[in-house]
Design a protein around this motif. Structure first.
Motif, PDB file in Angstrom:
ATOM      1  N   UNK A  96     -29.658 -38.713  85.933  1.00 20.05           N
ATOM      2  CA  UNK A  96     -30.394 -38.512  84.694  1.00 20.05           C
ATOM      3  C   UNK A  96     -31.509 -37.272  84.771  1.00 20.05           C
ATOM      4  N   UNK A  97     -31.611 -36.679  85.976  1.00 22.04           N
ATOM      5  CA  UNK A  97     -32.037 -35.352  85.988  1.00 22.04           C
ATOM      6  C   UNK A  97     -31.650 -34.318  85.068  1.00 22.04           C
ATOM      7  N   UNK A  98     -30.101 -34.596  84.698  1.00 22.07           N
ATOM      8  CA  UNK A  98     -29.783 -33.657  83.675  1.00 22.07           C
ATOM      9  C   UNK A  98     -30.378 -33.713  82.352  1.00 22.07           C
ATOM     10  N   UNK A  99     -31.211 -34.842  82.223  1.00 18.53           N
ATOM     11  CA  UNK A  99     -31.740 -34.992  80.749  1.00 18.53           C
ATOM     12  C   UNK A  99     -33.285 -34.788  80.855  1.00 18.53           C
ATOM     13  N   UNK A 100     -33.814 -34.973  81.967  1.00 18.81           N
ATOM     14  CA  UNK A 100     -35.223 -34.933  82.206  1.00 18.81           C
ATOM     15  C   UNK A 100     -35.828 -34.490  83.876  1.00 18.81           C
ATOM     16  N   UNK A 101     -36.927 -34.041  83.791  1.00 18.51           N
ATOM     17  CA  UNK A 101     -37.120 -33.404  85.177  1.00 18.51           C
ATOM     18  C   UNK A 101     -37.719 -34.620  86.095  1.00 18.51           C
ATOM     19  N   UNK A 190     -22.745 -30.194  89.142  1.00 13.88           N
ATOM     20  CA  UNK A 190     -23.977 -31.000  89.182  1.00 13.88           C
ATOM     21  C   UNK A 190     -25.000 -29.621  89.838  1.00 13.88           C
ATOM     22  N   UNK A 191     -25.866 -29.317  88.941  1.00  2.00           N
ATOM     23  CA  UNK A 191     -26.868 -28.206  89.512  1.00  2.00           C
ATOM     24  C   UNK A 191     -27.986 -28.804  90.168  1.00  2.00           C
ATOM     25  N   UNK A 192     -28.072 -30.109  90.009  1.00  2.00           N
ATOM     26  CA  UNK A 192     -29.318 -30.576  90.468  1.00  2.00           C
ATOM     27  C   UNK A 192     -28.758 -31.540  91.805  1.00  2.00           C
ATOM     28  N   UNK A 193     -29.399 -31.630  92.924  1.00  2.00           N
ATOM     29  CA  UNK A 193     -29.049 -32.508  94.099  1.00  2.00           C
ATOM     30  C   UNK A 193     -29.249 -34.113  93.766  1.00  2.00           C
ATOM     31  N   UNK A 194     -28.188 -34.718  94.222  1.00  2.00           N
ATOM     32  CA  UNK A 194     -28.341 -36.365  93.971  1.00  2.00           C
ATOM     33  C   UNK A 194     -29.139 -36.961  95.283  1.00  2.00           C
ATOM     34  N   UNK A 195     -30.101 -37.630  95.273  1.00  2.00           N
ATOM     35  CA  UNK A 195     -31.020 -38.013  96.516  1.00  2.00           C
ATOM     36  C   UNK A 195     -30.491 -38.778  97.143  1.00  2.00           C
ATOM     37  N   UNK A 207     -23.719 -28.391  92.892  1.00  2.00           N
ATOM     38  CA  UNK A 207     -22.651 -27.355  93.128  1.00  2.00           C
ATOM     39  C   UNK A 207     -21.300 -28.208  92.934  1.00  2.00           C
ATOM     40  N   UNK A 208     -21.124 -29.425  92.936  1.00  2.00           N
ATOM     41  CA  UNK A 208     -20.016 -30.192  92.771  1.00  2.00           C
ATOM     42  C   UNK A 208     -19.389 -30.543  91.449  1.00  2.00           C
TER      43      UNK A 208
END
Length: 371
Positions: A96-101, A190-195, A207-208
Motif C-alpha cells: 500500500x506504499x504504492x498509494x501513500x507514504x 516494486x520500488x518500495x521495500x516490503x517490510x 526492484x522485483x
C-alpha cells in the motif's frame, strides 16, 4: 509528496467528498504513478473475471420489506467474539506504499476510526508491528502467503501473534501470480521495500516483479498446512480463496475456523466465476459451522447487503480503500468506509432490515439481466 527510489508517494491527509466509490479510481489514477496504479487496478489476462465480479451483483435483487416499522439501522456485528461497528472490513492487500507514504499504517488508522476490522498482507509496505502500533486498540488479522521456507513462515506468525493479531488468513488461491498484463506493459517492479521481507530471509522485494516475489512462495499448499498453522499459532485460521462448496468443507475438515470466499479480485485465475455467484452454494454447504468472509467486486452498499443476504458474515474490499488512501491518507480511508456504510444503512432501511442479523435473513430474488 515523498519520493523513494524515484517513485512519488502521496502524502495527502484529508477527508474526501465522495459521490460513489467507483468514481475514486480515475481520481487516484491522476496521482498514483503509472506502474503502481497498474499493479493496484489490474487483474489477470483481459480482466474478464475482474469485471464479472461487480456485474454479478445484478444477478440477485433485494426484495424490500414494507411496513417494517424500523428506523436508524444498526450496522454493528462481530466475528470470533470481536465487536465491530461495521460488517465491512479491509481485505489484505499488498504494497500500500504504492498509494501513500504511510501505507498500511494510515489504512489501519482509517479502518479503526470507523470501528472496523483491518487485515494486513505478508507483502505489506510496513511491518506487522508498525501497522498494529498505528491503531493499537483496533482488531487486526494477519494474512499469510506461505513461503517454501517454514522458518520464514514461523517468523511471520510469531510477529503477528506478538503484535496481537486476532486471526490468521491463509491465502490458498495464489500459488503462482496471475498473468497481469498491466505489469508487463509497465515493466513494473516494486520500488518500495516490503517490510516483512526485509526483516527476514527473502530479500526486501524492492526492484522485483510480482513473479519474482511469488517465486519464493509455496506452490504446494494442502490441508496439512491449515492444521499446522492452527496448531502453531493457536489462533483462528481463515482459508482465503475458496470458490466451491467442496473446498470449503475440506478446509473446515482441516481445522479452518473461517472460510473466505474470494477470487482475489480477479487478479489470479481469469475465466473463473464471479465470487458472488458461488457464495450462496458455499454458504449452504458451510451451514453456519464457521463464519464466512466475502470479497471481490464490492463497490456499493447494496453489494454489501446482497453478500450478507447470500451467506457472508463479513464483507471485505480493497481497491476503493487504496484509492481513498492515495487521495486522503487515513482520513481518506475513513471517508471510503463512511460512504459504503452510509449506502448500506440506506439499503437496510429501504429493505426493512434493522440489524445485520436481519440482513442475513433477507430474501433475494434472482434474474440474470443482460448488460
Amino acid at each position: 509528496m515523498t519520493v523513494i527510489n524515484g517513485y512519488e508517494q502521496s502524502d495527502r491527509e484529508q477527508k474526501l467528498d465522495i459521490l460513489n466509490l467507483p468514481s475514486l479510481e480515475e481520481q487516484a489514477k491522476a496521482i498514483i504513478p503509472t506502474g503502481g496504479f497498474g499493479y493496484i487496478v489490474g487483474g489477470a489476462e483481459d480482466n474478464w473475471t475482474l469485471r464479472q465480479n461487480t456485474k454479478a451483483f445484478a444477478h440477485a435483487q433485494i426484495v424490500p420489506k414494507a411496513l417494517s416499522n424500523i428506523e436508524n439501522p444498526d450496522l454493528s456485528t462481530s466475528i470470533f467474539g470481536i465487536p465491530l461497528k461495521t460488517p465491512v472490513m479491509m481485505a489484505p492487500a499488498a504494497a500500500q506504499g504504492l498509494a501513500h507514504s504511510q501505507g498500511e499504517k494510515d489504512t489501519a488508522k482509517g479502518v479503526a476510526a470507523v470501528g472496523g476490522l483491518m487485515s494486513q498482507s505478508t507483502y505489506s509496505s510496513t511491518s506487522i508491528a508498525d501497522t498494529q502500533a498505528a491503531a493499537p486498540d483496533a482488531p487486526q488479522f494477519f494474512q499469510l502467503y506461505m513461503s517454501k521456507d517454514w522458518t520464514f513462515n514461523e517468523s511471520l506468525l510469531d510477529e503477528a501473534k506478538k503484535a496481537g493479531a486476532k486471526a490468521i488468513i491463509l491465502t490458498v488461491d495464489a500459488t503462482v501470480d496471475g498473468y497481469r498484463e498491466a505489469d508487463i506493459i509497465n515493466n513494473f517492479q516494486f520500488p518500495i521495500p516490503m517490510a516483512n521481507l526485509t526483516k527476514f530471509s527473502e530479500g526486501d522485494g524492492k526492484g522485483k516483479g510480482i513473479g519474482e516475489i511469488y517465486a519464493s512462495a509455496a506452490q504446494k499448499i494442502s490441508e496439512a498446512d491449515v492444521r499446522r498453522i492452527a496448531e502453531y499459532t493457536d489462533l483462528p485460521v481463515i482459508v482465503k480463496g475458496i470458490e466451491s462448496p467442496e473446498d470449503a468443507l475440506r478446509a473446515i475438515g482441516a481445522g479452518a475456523a473461517g472460510i473466505y470466499v474470494s477470487n482475489h479480485g480477479g487478479r489470479e485465475l481469469n475465466g473463473g466465476p464471479a465470487a458472488f455467484d458461488v457464495l450462496p452454494a458455499i454458504a449452504k454447504a458451510v451451514n453456519h459451522q464457521v463464519p464466512i468472509i466475502f470479497d471481490s467486486g464490492v463497490r456499493r452498499g447494496s453489494h454489501v447487503f446482497k453478500a450478507l443476504a447470500a451467506g457472508a458474515d463479513l464483507v471485505a474490499f480493497a481497491r476503493p480503500v487504496i484509492y481513498g488512501l492515495a487521495l486522503g491518507g487515513a482520513l481518506g480511508v475513513q471517508s471510503v468506509f463512511e460512504e459504503i456504510d452510509h449506502e448500506l444503512a440506506i439499503t437496510m432501511q429501504l429493505a426493512g432490515t434493522q440489524t445485520i442479523a436481519d440482513v442475513k435473513h433477507a430474501p433475494l430474488t434472482h434474474f440474470n439481466y443482460e448488460d
